[in-house]
Design an enzyme around this catalytic site. Sequence first.
Site, PDB file in Angstrom:
ATOM      1  N   ASP A 187     -24.268  13.322 -45.834  1.00 15.44           N
ATOM      2  CA  ASP A 187     -25.311  12.431 -46.331  1.00 15.44           C
ATOM      3  C   ASP A 187     -25.715  12.954 -47.707  1.00 15.44           C
ATOM      4  OD1 ASP A 187     -27.470  10.498 -46.302  1.00 15.44           O
ATOM      5  OD2 ASP A 187     -28.785  12.191 -45.868  1.00 15.44           O
ATOM      6  N   ASP A 191     -29.330   9.269 -39.972  1.00 15.03           N
ATOM      7  CA  ASP A 191     -28.042   9.955 -39.815  1.00 15.03           C
ATOM      8  C   ASP A 191     -27.713  10.236 -38.352  1.00 15.03           C
ATOM      9  OD1 ASP A 191     -27.541  10.187 -42.593  1.00 15.03           O
ATOM     10  OD2 ASP A 191     -28.929  11.874 -42.690  1.00 15.03           O
ATOM     11  N   ASP A 220     -29.486  14.872 -42.377  1.00 13.05           N
ATOM     12  CA  ASP A 220     -30.835  15.400 -42.162  1.00 13.05           C
ATOM     13  C   ASP A 220     -31.836  14.357 -41.686  1.00 13.05           C
ATOM     14  OD1 ASP A 220     -30.935  14.098 -44.775  1.00 13.05           O
ATOM     15  OD2 ASP A 220     -32.940  14.956 -44.887  1.00 13.05           O
TER      16      ASP A 220
END
Length: 315
Positions: free
Chosen positions: A5, A207, A203
Amino acid sequence: TAVFDKTGTLTIGQPSMRRVVSDDGVPPARLLALAAAVEQGSGHLLARVIVRAATAQHEMLPMATDLVETAGSGVQGNVETMVVAVGSAGYVLAQMPALAARVRALEAHADGLRAYIGTSEGAVGRIEFEDELRADLGAFFTALNALGIADSQLLSGDKQENVARVAEAVGITTFAGDLSPEDKVTRVRALEASGHRVLMVGDGTNDAPALSAATVGVALAGHGGGVVAEAADIVLLIDDPSRVAEAVRIGRRSLRIARQSIGVGLGLSLIGMAIAAAGLLTPIAGALAQEAIDVAVILNALRASFDDRGPTLPA
């Protein structure tokens, strides 16, 4: 393949609000207060930034009701006498199509990390954020390459040009932006279907589905909280993605020692059984030999708690 990410993972994850842009004369402070009202119930990183910036300007924020959040896209609720939507440009357009032309106009003249706000009374604005890359990412990707993880990809819900800028800065050639949480899951599963083992690092709450779908999900627990930690296989309690390489190294070494212990233990036991079957080992001696084998295997397994620099696990 390592999949990352962007916001809060490769960037420091603590963006600050730069400014609020209004296109119709509504005071920026008013737009910020409305946005913060609906974002108070969200766990998204940028939601917390908006609320923090608004509370610094206003002693009291308006109350919001009937909140509906779409993970990774935005949140909508009723504030005072109007409906307020905050999130990506696509999300605000979907909730309030009558504002399409004005939202697109705001989007056309902006770059960087941002969110949009629209209200049923016609107010439209853009909230701009600042973020920066984490330090020492070059050394981190070098360490991943040394571990045999040479294929890295960047998947983000942020705008494509922002993702491209970060990917270029860290040396990632495969990247995609404007992704929903479902899009990330689809891409992770496609990689696995093509034979890749996928290490996903993220995080935020958005996600969590991709972390769960990956072969190994790694969560930075400093941001996403319990949902992300539950979805991941590894949780880094220190907000430092460079520790992913260390986690991979520790995991591989632990598995190697475990397999070694199983092989040695079973092998020595089979040898002892063959000697006993030949009548060369008495029952008492055999029992003592089995205990010695067990102790030796346990002592060997304890090596997993140490590396060349000392203990890696609590005593």
